[in-house]
Write a protein that holds these residues in place. Structure first.
Motif, short mmCIF file in Angstrom:
data_model
loop_
_atom_site.label_atom_id
_atom_site.label_comp_id
_atom_site.label_asym_id
_atom_site.label_seq_id
_atom_site.Cartn_x
_atom_site.Cartn_y
_atom_site.Cartn_z
N PRO A 169 78.44 -20.02 37.74
CA PRO A 169 77.76 -21.18 37.16
C PRO A 169 77.50 -21.10 35.66
CG PRO A 169 76.44 -20.22 38.79
CD PRO A 169 77.71 -19.44 38.82
N THR A 188 86.31 -24.02 42.24
CA THR A 188 85.55 -22.79 43.00
C THR A 188 85.06 -22.04 42.04
OG1 THR A 188 88.09 -21.96 43.19
CG2 THR A 188 87.19 -23.36 45.13
N SER A 242 81.62 -22.82 40.95
CA SER A 242 80.69 -22.57 41.93
C SER A 242 80.17 -21.26 41.93
CB SER A 242 81.37 -23.12 43.24
OG SER A 242 81.69 -24.49 43.30
N LYS A 243 81.34 -20.26 41.81
CA LYS A 243 80.95 -18.92 41.92
C LYS A 243 80.69 -18.30 40.71
CE LYS A 243 82.86 -14.37 43.53
NZ LYS A 243 83.63 -13.76 44.26
#
Length: 293
Positions: free
Chosen positions: A118, A112, A115-116
């Motif tokens: 990159p 996660t 994803s936040k």
């Protein structure tokens, strides 16, 4: 922007190997040698002693390493803070995690986080708690996630998650063991434990000492370097193991292992972030805040 020669020197000094530095930095070994020779020429001193196939730092090399670590840390902070002016989180974050955390806690967090953010380049070093604290002190990682109960004075610890150790045995074991036993009975059964330096063993040893039981008085069949090894060992051997409850959820659900309650033996612990004192900023803080939401 930083002097690449310092990165090369730092990699060689940490690995004590030109070959490993070449692999780590993705440049040729002759290029590694050239950068080191340029530094030695600049400072007119030898940085490494070479004996056979081994190298070691000279006194000059040790001095340069101490400065090099501070300089590279400052460059990382500079890169982070300059990009932050544009609300961009970028740079390198070198994490280190003790075995249980690396295997059973960290993977979804990393997924996660990537994803936040990159543009943040993550790397992860894995080992037991003592090894991760040493890596932090050697500046090989920026932030450690550890599970022990001992504290080093030059590190700052911040709790982030609670955990509990449990005693488990394989279902169908031929050991004459009830659903609940006393701490004294624990000494009558064979055990498989984590290795010295692991946070798991630290917690277990302190827990039994509260019942006046020493580790040396237990019947330890084997010390193993990972929880996965212990679980596999347990499934094929009649003995007890001490592991994190987080690590055996699937085995308990599938009925391959079962928990043995030990009356009065409390083995709760906290997982902690560990940082060098005075270096509580940058991407390490971003990661810590992200995982605690």
């Amino acid at each position: 922007m930083s002097d690449f020669r310092l990165k090369v020197f730092h990699s060689v000094a940490q690995n004590l190997s030109f070959t490993k530095a070449s692999q780590e930095l993705f440049i040729s070994q002759p290029a590694i040698t050239k950068h080191i020779q340029e530094l030695e020429s600049t400072y007119q001193t030898r940085l490494f002693d070479r004996q056979g196939g081994k190298i070691s730092l000279t006194e000059s090399g040790q001095l340069l390493l101490e400065h090099c670590e501070r300089i590279l840390d400052e460059y990382r902070k500079l890169e982070y803070e300059m990009h932050l002016l544009h609300n961009q989180y970028t740079g390198k974050l070198r994490l280190g995690a003790s075995t249980t955390i690396a295997q059973y806690v960290l993977p979804p967090m990393l997924g996660t986080f990537i994803s936040k953010f990159p543009q943040v380049e993550l790397s992860l070093l894995n080992g037991n708690t003592r090894e991760m604290e040493t890596a932090l002190q050697d500046h090989r990682i920026d932030l450690a996630l550890v599970e022990g109960v001992t504290r080093l004075p030059n590190l700052r610890y911040t709790p982030f998650l609670e955990d509990e150790l449990v005693v488990v045995v394989r279902t169908g074991s031929r050991l004459p063991i009830a659903e609940e036993i006393t701490p004294e009975q624990l000494a009558t059964f064979p055990l498989v434990l984590r290795e010295r330096g692991s946070g798991t063993l630290d917690v277990f040893e302190r827990a039994i000492l509260r019942h006046n039981i020493k580790l040396s008085s237990l019947h330890v069949l084997m010390y193993l370097g990972s929880t996965e090894s212990i679980k596999l060992f347990l499934e094929h051997t009649d003995c007890l193991g001490i592991v994190s409850i987080r690590s055996v959820s699937r085995e308990l659900y599938a009925g391959r292992l079962r928990v043995v309650d030990v009356k009065g033996l409390e083995m709760k612990r906290e997982f902690n972030f560990a940082q060098l004192q005075g270096q509580e900023s940058g991407l390490s803080q971003v990661f810590m805040q992200f995982t605690q939401r």
